[in-house]
Scaffold this motif. Sequence first.
Motif: not given
Length: 123
Positions: A26-48
């Motif tokens: 999808d051209p509207n979705v970028y790869q991590l290496e294409q962005v200036d600042a990558p996404s980073k998780w801020i809330i991490h829910i552990s699986p059961i």
Amino acid sequence: MRKFLTILLCFTLISCASSQAVKNTDPNVYQLEQVDAPSKWIIHISPIYPKEALEEKVEGWVKMSAVITENGKVTEIKVIDSQPKGVFETEAKRAFGKWVYKPALLNGKTVKVYREETVKFKI
């Protein structure tokens, strides 16, 4: 013999191509290496931990891909691989779907980004 080698080569090429992780096209979705600042998780829910796996002391992992939206939500989750198969996928997807990310930035604007994560199950 030539026909056999041609068929063998075709099967080899097909199996190599199908074993590669599918990247989002999808051209509207970028790869991590294409962005200036990558996404980073801020809330991490552990699986059961699945009850049967816990009782049998089974450990494993699930590698997934997803699209992180401009708002930091996880969408379009797909399982890429897992070990052991059929044990942890459902719970890993459920937990991953609840994670929240700081969105990726490109030219100062938040953008959708393709991301892969591995959820590990250890006793």
